[in-house]
Design a protein around this motif. Structure first.
Motif, PDB file in Angstrom:
ATOM      1  N   GLY A  68      59.130  -8.249  53.121  1.00 47.34           N
ATOM      2  CA  GLY A  68      58.918  -9.701  53.169  1.00 47.34           C
ATOM      3  C   GLY A  68      60.102 -10.411  53.805  1.00 47.34           C
ATOM      4  N   LEU A 103      59.996  -9.776  57.538  1.00 46.95           N
ATOM      5  CA  LEU A 103      58.962 -10.591  58.176  1.00 46.95           C
ATOM      6  C   LEU A 103      59.480 -12.009  58.449  1.00 46.95           C
ATOM      7  CD1 LEU A 103      56.129  -9.441  58.681  1.00 46.95           C
ATOM      8  CD2 LEU A 103      55.333 -10.686  56.675  1.00 46.95           C
ATOM      9  N   VAL A 104      60.100 -12.611  57.433  1.00 45.93           N
ATOM     10  CA  VAL A 104      60.554 -14.000  57.587  1.00 45.93           C
ATOM     11  C   VAL A 104      61.788 -14.091  58.480  1.00 45.93           C
ATOM     12  CG1 VAL A 104      61.542 -15.975  56.346  1.00 45.93           C
ATOM     13  CG2 VAL A 104      59.495 -14.854  55.469  1.00 45.93           C
ATOM     14  N   THR A 105      62.769 -13.194  58.255  1.00 41.04           N
ATOM     15  CA  THR A 105      64.025 -13.343  59.004  1.00 41.04           C
ATOM     16  C   THR A 105      63.940 -12.836  60.436  1.00 41.04           C
ATOM     17  OG1 THR A 105      64.872 -11.238  58.159  1.00 41.04           O
ATOM     18  CG2 THR A 105      65.462 -13.215  56.926  1.00 41.04           C
ATOM     19  N   THR A 150      56.335  -8.433  48.929  1.00 34.83           N
ATOM     20  CA  THR A 150      56.433  -9.064  50.247  1.00 34.83           C
ATOM     21  C   THR A 150      56.500 -10.583  50.117  1.00 34.83           C
ATOM     22  OG1 THR A 150      55.153  -7.237  51.166  1.00 34.83           O
ATOM     23  CG2 THR A 150      55.343  -9.210  52.530  1.00 34.83           C
ATOM     24  N   LEU A 151      55.613 -11.143  49.267  1.00 34.59           N
ATOM     25  CA  LEU A 151      55.612 -12.596  49.094  1.00 34.59           C
ATOM     26  C   LEU A 151      56.912 -13.069  48.449  1.00 34.59           C
ATOM     27  CD1 LEU A 151      51.906 -13.097  47.925  1.00 34.59           C
ATOM     28  CD2 LEU A 151      52.908 -13.886  50.074  1.00 34.59           C
ATOM     29  N   GLY A 189      59.646 -12.807  50.963  1.00 30.63           N
ATOM     30  CA  GLY A 189      59.411 -13.834  51.973  1.00 30.63           C
ATOM     31  C   GLY A 189      59.860 -15.211  51.493  1.00 30.63           C
ATOM     32  N   SER A 207      62.778 -17.509  52.987  1.00 32.79           N
ATOM     33  CA  SER A 207      62.459 -18.838  53.534  1.00 32.79           C
ATOM     34  C   SER A 207      63.387 -19.916  52.979  1.00 32.79           C
ATOM     35  CB  SER A 207      60.993 -19.187  53.288  1.00 32.79           C
ATOM     36  OG  SER A 207      60.780 -19.422  51.924  1.00 32.79           O
ATOM     37  N   VAL A 247      66.699  -8.531  50.796  1.00 38.01           N
ATOM     38  CA  VAL A 247      66.397  -9.424  51.917  1.00 38.01           C
ATOM     39  C   VAL A 247      67.629  -9.579  52.809  1.00 38.01           C
ATOM     40  CG1 VAL A 247      65.584 -11.724  52.542  1.00 38.01           C
ATOM     41  CG2 VAL A 247      64.688 -10.615  50.511  1.00 38.01           C
TER      42      VAL A 247
END
Lengths: 159, 202
Positions: free
Chosen positions: A66, A69-71, B31-32, B35, B39, B124
């Motif tokens: 995730g 995907l965003v970065t 994933t969410l 994400g 964000s 992340v």
């Protein structure tokens, strides 16, 4: 790259979305969204232990995915960087790397002892109105803020 | 320990359609979650540092609004006796605070402030291309391992026995007691340990 994807999403959008995500996992599997539990399962999986909740391993992989995907896809990627701009500005790498490692060991040890981390106790435990989770959250917020101010003092306000 | 079966091989592959579905639920929610963290830039040292320096309220408001949305919904769903597809009846854990919660929480806060990250954002951080994620993620694993190692040693002294079963009975629920926020394995392990103890009674 998606041009309309915000550089930083507003808290009043992301916060409630996170809340619904927590409720969603409870509705589907009666499970909290804690991350340190996924680390425990991942380490059990890597060491090929029995009684591993494999779906938590997928969850672990999902967090990485995730983020990717965003970065990298939704935003234009920053490329390879340290990730610790403010820290690297103050300390040379020979201090930054051991400092980050030491901090990570302490937080991992603390999360194991407390039975959860920011996502576990801070979000999911508190959402369940657990007195233990509220106590852990208040405690780590307090020591986190105190440690940051001590770091600021030690670096003469540079951090 | 002769009654205890050896470790069965674990695979990422699924055993039944329901396991496959649960694995996909895990991947989707991971994933969410990753994400959302990306964000709002929670994977960046600067975000956590600015929060703990009390420079900006955004992360506190993010956490508060997430709880404000989820707490009443969870309360209603538990009261309504919702039956979940994968985990039986929806139930909430509400333990009372003990010394290890406060000690662990205090240590966690110190490490959190120094490393500027926590378990989920660290993953992340790495996927954003930050090389020091390769330092913080192994560090977290080492920390978790150290506690398990340390608590086993401490409890062996406390229990006064080097016996494997006793250590397992007392250590397993404590080590994996992520009942409120993390994975629910403590009670399951305690039940298994009780079973083993009964089996091994003379």
């Amino acid at each position: 790259m998606i041009d309309s994807f915000p550089d930083r999403m507003a808290w009043y959008v992301a916060g409630p979305a996170l809340g619904l995500l927590i409720v969603g996992l409870f509705m589907l599997a009666n499970q909290p969204l804690g991350a340190s539990g996924a680390y425990v399962q991942m380490s059990g999986f890597v060491r090929r232990k029995s009684e591993v909740a494999v779906w938590r391993v997928w969850y672990f992989v999902g967090m990485f995915f995730g983020g990717l995907l965003v970065t990298q896809v939704f935003r234009s990627g920053r490329g390879i960087h340290s990730g610790y701009d403010a820290l690297v500005d103050v300390f040379p790498m020979s201090i930054t790397v051991p400092l980050v490692f030491a901090g990570a060991v302490i937080l991992g040890y603390g999360a194991a002892m407390a039975g959860g981390c920011t996502s576990g106790h801070g979000l999911c435990g508190t959402a369940q109105r657990s007195p233990a989770s509220v106590a852990v959250t208040v405690t780590f917020m307090a020591t986190g803020i105190a440690t940051t101010f001590i770091l600021r003092l030690l670096t003469g306000g540079a951090l | 320990m002769s009654t205890h079966a050896g470790p069965s091989p674990v695979r990422l592959g699924a055993k039944s359609p329901k396991t496959t579905k649960l694995n996909m639920v895990g991947l989707l929610f991971g994933t969410l979650f990753g994400g959302i963290l990306a964000s709002v830039r929670l994977h960046e040292y600067d975000t956590i540092h600015a929060m703990l320096r009390l420079d900006e309220p955004d992360v506190y408001l993010l956490m508060a609004s997430a709880v404000a949305v989820s707490a009443p919904l969870l309360w209603l769903l538990e009261r309504g006796g919702m039956h979940t597809p994968f985990g039986g009846r929806l139930s909430l854990s509400r333990s009372m605070p003990e010394a290890h919660h406060l000690k662990g929480g205090a240590l966690f806060g110190v490490g959190w402030a120094i490393a500027g990250t926590c378990p989920a954002p660290a993953l992340v951080m790495l996927s954003s291309g930050a090389t020091l994620g390769l330092v913080s993620i192994p560090g977290i694993f080492v920390g978790l391992w150290l506690f398990r190692h340390n608590s086993e040693r401490q409890l062996r002294v406390e229990v006064g026995s080097g016996d494997g079963e006793h250590r397992e009975i007392h250590v397993a629920p404590l080590t994996l007691d992520l009942t409120d926020g993390g994975l629910r394995t403590g009670s399951t392990l305690a039940k298994e340990a009780d079973l083993r103890m009964t089996q091994n009674k003379p």
